[in-house]
Motif scaffolding. Structure first.
Motif, PDB file in Angstrom:
ATOM      1  N   HIS A  50     -37.571  12.519  41.935  1.00 51.46           N
ATOM      2  CA  HIS A  50     -38.069  11.503  41.003  1.00 51.46           C
ATOM      3  C   HIS A  50     -38.224  12.074  39.592  1.00 51.46           C
ATOM      4  CE1 HIS A  50     -40.224   7.828  39.956  1.00 51.46           C
ATOM      5  NE2 HIS A  50     -41.182   8.561  39.431  1.00 51.46           N
TER       6      HIS A  50
ATOM      7  N   VAL B 282     -31.875   2.466  38.647  1.00 44.32           N
ATOM      8  CA  VAL B 282     -31.985   2.016  40.042  1.00 44.32           C
ATOM      9  C   VAL B 282     -32.536   3.146  40.908  1.00 44.32           C
ATOM     10  CG1 VAL B 282     -30.630   1.319  42.053  1.00 44.32           C
ATOM     11  CG2 VAL B 282     -30.219   0.237  39.839  1.00 44.32           C
ATOM     12  N   ALA B 283     -32.051   4.360  40.698  1.00 43.94           N
ATOM     13  CA  ALA B 283     -32.551   5.505  41.468  1.00 43.94           C
ATOM     14  C   ALA B 283     -34.023   5.768  41.178  1.00 43.94           C
ATOM     15  CB  ALA B 283     -31.716   6.749  41.160  1.00 43.94           C
TER      16      ALA B 283
ATOM     17  N   CYS C 198     -36.037   3.201  43.048  1.00 43.60           N
ATOM     18  CA  CYS C 198     -36.015   3.492  44.484  1.00 43.60           C
ATOM     19  C   CYS C 198     -36.942   4.648  44.836  1.00 43.60           C
ATOM     20  CB  CYS C 198     -34.596   3.790  44.942  1.00 43.60           C
ATOM     21  SG  CYS C 198     -33.521   2.356  44.941  1.00 43.60           S
ATOM     22  N   THR C 199     -36.923   5.704  44.043  1.00 42.56           N
ATOM     23  CA  THR C 199     -37.827   6.828  44.327  1.00 42.56           C
ATOM     24  C   THR C 199     -39.279   6.443  44.067  1.00 42.56           C
ATOM     25  OG1 THR C 199     -37.431   7.735  42.114  1.00 42.56           O
ATOM     26  CG2 THR C 199     -36.111   8.632  43.932  1.00 42.56           C
TER      27      THR C 199
ATOM     28  N   ALA D 189     -40.255   4.595  47.128  1.00 45.69           N
ATOM     29  CA  ALA D 189     -40.376   5.546  48.236  1.00 45.69           C
ATOM     30  C   ALA D 189     -41.679   6.346  48.135  1.00 45.69           C
ATOM     31  CB  ALA D 189     -39.180   6.488  48.248  1.00 45.69           C
TER      32      ALA D 189
END
Length: 124
Positions: A9, A62-63, A66-67, A70
């Motif tokens: 992240h 987007v990543a 997502c992290t 998460a």
């Protein structure tokens, strides 16, 4: 697992900052970032570099989301609750008598009481 996701992240966040800073300014404020030199036909022309940076920014965003999700899911699975839930309440006030001067047991210094009438300086 949490440490790995957190490190990924942070790397994504730093890469996202770098990619955003590499992009050309479209506002043209103070005349900077308006014109790009260089000839055509290269690997990264002005338009090609802009498209690549825009796509990389989108993928990194987007990543990053997502992290973030998460990390939130991992934190809620621990079940430790809020930090405020772990704070112990103060001791009961019944064990210590209240001071006789009417301060209410405050540890802060008390200001003197205000006079009943305002005191105005009088010039002779």
């Amino acid at each position: 697992m949490e440490t790995i996701v957190l490190v990924v992240h942070l790397i994504i966040a730093l890469a996202l900052i770098g990619v955003v800073l590499l992009q050309r300014s479209e506002g043209g404020a103070l005349g900077i970032g308006g014109s790009g030199g260089g000839g055509g036909g290269g690997l990264f022309t002005a338009r090609g570099a802009g498209n690549a940076l825009t796509r990389i920014t989108a993928y990194l965003a987007v990543a990053f989301f997502c992290t973030s999700i998460a990390l939130t899911v991992i934190a809620t699975q621990h079940g430790t609750g809020s930090v405020i839930d772990n704070v112990t309440p103060p001791a009961a006030s019944g064990s210590q008598p209240a001071p006789a001067d009417g301060t209410g047991g405050s540890v802060l210094p008390q200001l003197p009481a205000a006079p009943a009438t305002p005191q105005v300086p009088v010039t002779p």
